[in-house]
Design a protein around this motif. Structure first.
Motif, PDB file in Angstrom:
ATOM      1  N   LEU A 135       0.801  -1.227   0.000  1.00 21.10           N
ATOM      2  CA  LEU A 135       0.000   0.000   0.000  1.00 21.10           C
ATOM      3  C   LEU A 135       0.833   1.276   0.000  1.00 21.10           C
ATOM      4  O   LEU A 135       0.449   2.264  -0.623  1.00 21.10           O
ATOM      5  N   GLN A 136       1.960   1.291   0.692  1.00 26.86           N
ATOM      6  CA  GLN A 136       2.769   2.521   0.765  1.00 26.86           C
ATOM      7  C   GLN A 136       3.319   2.919  -0.600  1.00 26.86           C
ATOM      8  O   GLN A 136       3.636   4.080  -0.827  1.00 26.86           O
ATOM      9  N   GLN A 137       3.418   1.973  -1.529  1.00 24.49           N
ATOM     10  CA  GLN A 137       3.930   2.251  -2.868  1.00 24.49           C
ATOM     11  C   GLN A 137       2.840   2.141  -3.935  1.00 24.49           C
ATOM     12  O   GLN A 137       3.137   2.018  -5.114  1.00 24.49           O
ATOM     13  N   SER A 138       1.588   2.179  -3.517  1.00 28.64           N
ATOM     14  CA  SER A 138       0.470   1.999  -4.448  1.00 28.64           C
ATOM     15  C   SER A 138      -0.286   3.299  -4.674  1.00 28.64           C
ATOM     16  O   SER A 138      -0.228   4.217  -3.855  1.00 28.64           O
ATOM     17  N   TRP A 139      -0.990   3.350  -5.794  1.00 26.49           N
ATOM     18  CA  TRP A 139      -1.840   4.483  -6.133  1.00 26.49           C
ATOM     19  C   TRP A 139      -2.956   4.013  -7.052  1.00 26.49           C
ATOM     20  O   TRP A 139      -2.913   2.903  -7.563  1.00 26.49           O
ATOM     21  N   ILE A 140      -3.946   4.862  -7.235  1.00 29.67           N
ATOM     22  CA  ILE A 140      -5.055   4.570  -8.140  1.00 29.67           C
ATOM     23  C   ILE A 140      -4.709   5.155  -9.504  1.00 29.67           C
ATOM     24  O   ILE A 140      -4.328   6.331  -9.610  1.00 29.67           O
ATOM     25  N   ARG A 141      -4.832   4.337 -10.538  1.00 27.88           N
ATOM     26  CA  ARG A 141      -4.518   4.776 -11.900  1.00 27.88           C
ATOM     27  C   ARG A 141      -5.303   6.037 -12.247  1.00 27.88           C
ATOM     28  O   ARG A 141      -6.501   6.123 -12.031  1.00 27.88           O
ATOM     29  N   GLY A 142      -4.608   7.014 -12.765  1.00 27.34           N
ATOM     30  CA  GLY A 142      -5.226   8.273 -13.135  1.00 27.34           C
ATOM     31  C   GLY A 142      -5.353   9.249 -11.970  1.00 27.34           C
ATOM     32  O   GLY A 142      -5.781  10.380 -12.146  1.00 27.34           O
ATOM     33  N   ARG A 143      -4.961   8.810 -10.772  1.00 26.42           N
ATOM     34  CA  ARG A 143      -5.047   9.659  -9.576  1.00 26.42           C
ATOM     35  C   ARG A 143      -3.794   9.501  -8.715  1.00 26.42           C
ATOM     36  O   ARG A 143      -3.868   9.531  -7.486  1.00 26.42           O
ATOM     37  N   LYS A 144      -2.659   9.289  -9.351  1.00 29.96           N
ATOM     38  CA  LYS A 144      -1.435   9.027  -8.610  1.00 29.96           C
ATOM     39  C   LYS A 144      -1.104  10.148  -7.644  1.00 29.96           C
ATOM     40  O   LYS A 144      -0.761   9.906  -6.481  1.00 29.96           O
ATOM     41  N   LYS A 145      -1.217  11.378  -8.105  1.00 29.67           N
ATOM     42  CA  LYS A 145      -0.846  12.526  -7.275  1.00 29.67           C
ATOM     43  C   LYS A 145      -1.681  12.568  -5.982  1.00 29.67           C
ATOM     44  O   LYS A 145      -1.163  12.840  -4.907  1.00 29.67           O
ATOM     45  N   GLN A 146      -2.980  12.271  -6.089  1.00 29.56           N
ATOM     46  CA  GLN A 146      -3.861  12.343  -4.932  1.00 29.56           C
ATOM     47  C   GLN A 146      -3.812  11.089  -4.045  1.00 29.56           C
ATOM     48  O   GLN A 146      -4.133  11.156  -2.870  1.00 29.56           O
ATOM     49  N   THR A 147      -3.436   9.923  -4.619  1.00 24.40           N
ATOM     50  CA  THR A 147      -3.572   8.680  -3.857  1.00 24.40           C
ATOM     51  C   THR A 147      -2.257   7.979  -3.514  1.00 24.40           C
ATOM     52  O   THR A 147      -2.272   7.051  -2.702  1.00 24.40           O
ATOM     53  N   PHE A 148      -1.136   8.372  -4.096  1.00 20.25           N
ATOM     54  CA  PHE A 148       0.136   7.684  -3.831  1.00 20.25           C
ATOM     55  C   PHE A 148       0.456   7.717  -2.336  1.00 20.25           C
ATOM     56  O   PHE A 148       0.518   8.769  -1.721  1.00 20.25           O
ATOM     57  N   GLY A 149       0.601   6.538  -1.745  1.00 25.02           N
ATOM     58  CA  GLY A 149       0.921   6.427  -0.328  1.00 25.02           C
ATOM     59  C   GLY A 149      -0.218   6.797   0.610  1.00 25.02           C
ATOM     60  O   GLY A 149      -0.038   6.842   1.829  1.00 25.02           O
ATOM     61  N   GLN A 150      -1.403   7.045   0.072  1.00 23.20           N
ATOM     62  CA  GLN A 150      -2.543   7.489   0.874  1.00 23.20           C
ATOM     63  C   GLN A 150      -3.639   6.428   0.997  1.00 23.20           C
ATOM     64  O   GLN A 150      -4.702   6.714   1.539  1.00 23.20           O
ATOM     65  N   LEU A 151      -3.405   5.224   0.502  1.00 23.40           N
ATOM     66  CA  LEU A 151      -4.452   4.200   0.466  1.00 23.40           C
ATOM     67  C   LEU A 151      -4.418   3.335   1.727  1.00 23.40           C
ATOM     68  O   LEU A 151      -3.356   3.044   2.258  1.00 23.40           O
ATOM     69  N   ILE A 152      -5.606   2.947   2.162  1.00 23.64           N
ATOM     70  CA  ILE A 152      -5.728   2.063   3.322  1.00 23.64           C
ATOM     71  C   ILE A 152      -6.785   0.997   3.035  1.00 23.64           C
ATOM     72  O   ILE A 152      -7.693   1.195   2.218  1.00 23.64           O
ATOM     73  N   ILE A 153      -6.635  -0.146   3.694  1.00 22.51           N
ATOM     74  CA  ILE A 153      -7.651  -1.205   3.662  1.00 22.51           C
ATOM     75  C   ILE A 153      -8.389  -1.108   4.976  1.00 22.51           C
ATOM     76  O   ILE A 153      -7.782  -1.066   6.042  1.00 22.51           O
TER      77      ILE A 153
END
Length: 179
Positions: free
Chosen positions: A158-176
């Protein structure tokens, strides 16, 4: 009658289970009878119908087991025409063969037997309401994906993941999060 109830997600799951079980056995039997009639008309006697518990797809053609399968949880939320079209869709797969996919051969057979020659049915079900237990979301609460089992591989990255097309907003910001 519309009844609005404020509840948490565990109550949602219980309510959906109750609603799905209100679809009585005669309605399921009606779909089974329809399935068997269509299988008898278009396929040989080696093929049979089965229910399964899928939550992300409505139908399946299993070539190894020679079965046409429908999702019992999702069937409760579809009308008879959608179920008929899904059955014919899967029967078209059986007739076209395992390598046909959704190509021209399958499309021609689907049209011939009365199915809509589209790749996927529109499923009118929110995954949260059919048993998802975890969500992938950002720290602002935007949900991107539902999971039915705890996604261990995803959590590790997750720390190195992002949502395609939203990398700037989601990189390192995702949680389960468990629902």
């Amino acid at each position: 009658m519309i009844l609005l109830i404020q509840m948490n997600s565990s109550h949602h799951i219980i309510l959906i289970w109750i609603l799905q079980n209100l679809m009585n056995s005669t309605e399921y039997q009606h779909i089974e009878n329809l399935a068997q009639a269509l299988i008898d008309r278009w396929l040989n006697s080696d093929w049979e119908f089965r229910w399964d518990r899928a939550k992300t797809r409505l139908g399946l053609c299993d070539f190894q087991r020679k079965t046409i399968q429908l999702s019992r949880p999702l069937a409760a939320q579809q009308n008879e025409q959608q179920m008929r079209d899904t059955l014919l869709h899967e029967i078209a797969h059986a007739l076209a063969g395992p390598r046909a996919g959704h190509g021209k051969k399958w499309q021609a057979i689907a049209r011939q037997i009365g199915a809509t020659p589209q790749r996927c049915a529109e499923i009118s079900a929110d995954p949260e309401h059919i048993g998802a237990r975890y969500v992938l979301k950002d720290q602002q609460g935007n949900i991107y994906k539902y999971y039915y089992r705890k996604p261990t591989r995803t959590i590790q990255r997750l720390q190195q993941s992002w949502i395609r097309g939203r990398k700037k907003q989601t990189f390192g910001q995702l949680i389960i999060e468990k629902i």
